[in-house]
Design a protein around this motif. Structure first.
Motif, PDB file in Angstrom:
ATOM      1  N   THR A   1      -5.074  12.232   0.056  1.00  0.00           N
ATOM      2  CA  THR A   1      -3.700  11.778   0.273  1.00  0.00           C
ATOM      3  C   THR A   1      -2.857  11.949  -0.970  1.00  0.00           C
ATOM      4  O   THR A   1      -1.733  12.468  -0.912  1.00  0.00           O
ATOM      5  N   ILE A   2      -3.361  11.517  -2.112  1.00  0.00           N
ATOM      6  CA  ILE A   2      -2.572  11.577  -3.341  1.00  0.00           C
ATOM      7  C   ILE A   2      -2.302  13.025  -3.740  1.00  0.00           C
ATOM      8  O   ILE A   2      -1.175  13.366  -4.136  1.00  0.00           O
TER       9      ILE A   2
ATOM     10  N   ALA B   1      -1.104   8.957   5.172  1.00  0.00           N
ATOM     11  CA  ALA B   1      -2.305   8.290   4.667  1.00  0.00           C
ATOM     12  C   ALA B   1      -3.087   7.627   5.794  1.00  0.00           C
ATOM     13  O   ALA B   1      -4.321   7.564   5.772  1.00  0.00           O
TER      14      ALA B   1
ATOM     15  N   GLN C   1       0.827  -1.207   0.000  1.00  0.00           N
ATOM     16  CA  GLN C   1       0.000   0.000   0.000  1.00  0.00           C
ATOM     17  C   GLN C   1       0.862   1.258   0.000  1.00  0.00           C
ATOM     18  O   GLN C   1       0.605   2.208  -0.752  1.00  0.00           O
TER      19      GLN C   1
ATOM     20  N   GLU D   1     -12.840  12.355   0.844  1.00  0.00           N
ATOM     21  CA  GLU D   1     -12.388  11.119   0.196  1.00  0.00           C
ATOM     22  C   GLU D   1     -10.906  10.951   0.514  1.00  0.00           C
ATOM     23  O   GLU D   1     -10.081  11.761   0.103  1.00  0.00           O
ATOM     24  N   SER D   2     -10.581   9.899   1.243  1.00  0.00           N
ATOM     25  CA  SER D   2      -9.231   9.729   1.778  1.00  0.00           C
ATOM     26  C   SER D   2      -8.171   9.606   0.694  1.00  0.00           C
ATOM     27  O   SER D   2      -7.122  10.260   0.761  1.00  0.00           O
ATOM     28  N   THR D   3      -8.415   8.765  -0.301  1.00  0.00           N
ATOM     29  CA  THR D   3      -7.402   8.525  -1.329  1.00  0.00           C
ATOM     30  C   THR D   3      -7.105   9.792  -2.112  1.00  0.00           C
ATOM     31  O   THR D   3      -5.935  10.126  -2.360  1.00  0.00           O
ATOM     32  N   THR D   4      -8.147  10.509  -2.511  1.00  0.00           N
ATOM     33  CA  THR D   4      -7.956  11.754  -3.260  1.00  0.00           C
ATOM     34  C   THR D   4      -7.148  12.757  -2.456  1.00  0.00           C
ATOM     35  O   THR D   4      -6.194  13.369  -2.963  1.00  0.00           O
TER      36      THR D   4
ATOM     37  N   TYR E   1       1.003   4.231  -2.929  1.00  0.00           N
ATOM     38  CA  TYR E   1       0.775   5.671  -2.763  1.00  0.00           C
ATOM     39  C   TYR E   1       1.949   6.471  -3.332  1.00  0.00           C
ATOM     40  O   TYR E   1       1.751   7.475  -4.035  1.00  0.00           O
TER      41      TYR E   1
ATOM     42  N   LEU F   1      -6.471   5.475   5.633  1.00  0.00           N
ATOM     43  CA  LEU F   1      -5.912   4.565   4.636  1.00  0.00           C
ATOM     44  C   LEU F   1      -4.869   3.657   5.274  1.00  0.00           C
ATOM     45  O   LEU F   1      -4.670   3.663   6.476  1.00  0.00           O
TER      46      LEU F   1
END
Length: 234
Positions: free
Chosen positions: A90-91, A162, A27, A85-88, A31, A167
């Motif tokens: 973080t990235i 993250a 993971q 939204e966690s992924t958005t 990222y 995440l």
């Protein structure tokens, strides 16, 4: 503490399942890789344009310094509240972190190209596009790769944020360990992050040596020799 950490690493249960070392490592690398690719797509074209044309250099340096001053954890938290939204979140936060070193390396690499060489390429009839890709980019390549290495190391160290927005990644060992006061898990997570950074940096250093053209390496060595000779004469 050392014995506890060793026991933690040698416990098979800590390597297995969705919360195990291998899954968290995958993971974390995911990222870093995604953020790096997006940062390269954004930063390298801008760096090439500014370095080749000489336009916007002051603005680029100023913006790069301003971005470096942003706290990544605070930025990711703000983006999470904004996008939910966690992924958005973080990235985007990691991409913002990775852009300045790549941008600086690309711009500095092109600026480091000797004007006599560029002028000679222009004198033999090369177009601006040909000068960029056949003369300036090969000369700039070592500094571009150096900027990428810098960005990767920063991403590996910072991708732990993250975990703070729900995440995975190696940051989960830090966050979960602190939540239950399991400092062995916290230390193990820190060791894993440091080892990942070291291994990746060694691989990138080997790739840098293999990819940089021999002529560029020889020119860099000659330039270093001239600088050392000038310093000795002074």
């Amino acid at each position: 503490m050392i014995g506890d950490v060793f026991t933690w690493f040698t416990t098979a249960a800590n390597w297995q399942g969705p919360g195990g070392i291998l899954a968290r490592l995958a993971q974390h690398v995911g990222y870093v890789a995604l953020a790096l690719v997006i940062a390269l797509v954004i930063a390298i074209p801008i760096g090439l344009f500014v370095g080749h044309t000489g336009r916007g250099g002051v603005v680029l340096v100023g913006v790069g310094n301003a971005i470096r001053a942003l706290p990544t954890l605070g930025l990711v938290t703000f983006l999470f509240l904004l996008f939910t939204e966690s992924t958005t979140a973080t990235i985007i936060g990691l991409v913002v972190l990775a852009i300045p070193p790549v941008l600086a390396g690309t711009y500095a690499g092109l600026q480091a190209a000797e004007h006599d060489v560029v002028d000679a390429a222009q004198g033999i009839g090369m177009t601006g596009w040909q000068r960029l890709w056949q003369v300036e980019v090969p000369i700039a390549f070592p500094l571009v790769l150096g900027g990428i290495r810098n960005a990767v190391l920063q991403l590996i160290a910072t991708a732990a944020v993250a975990a703070y927005v729900g995440l995975g990644g190696l940051g989960r060992f830090l966050l979960d360990g602190l939540a239950i006061l399991d400092y062995t898990e916290v230390v193990a997570g820190a060791i894993l992050t440091a080892l990942l950074a070291i291994v990746v940096d060694l691989l990138l250093a080997a790739a840098q040596r293999a990819l940089v053209p021999k002529g560029v390496r020889l020119a860099a060595q000659a330039a270093s020799g001239r600088t050392a000779a000038a310093g000795g004469a002074a």
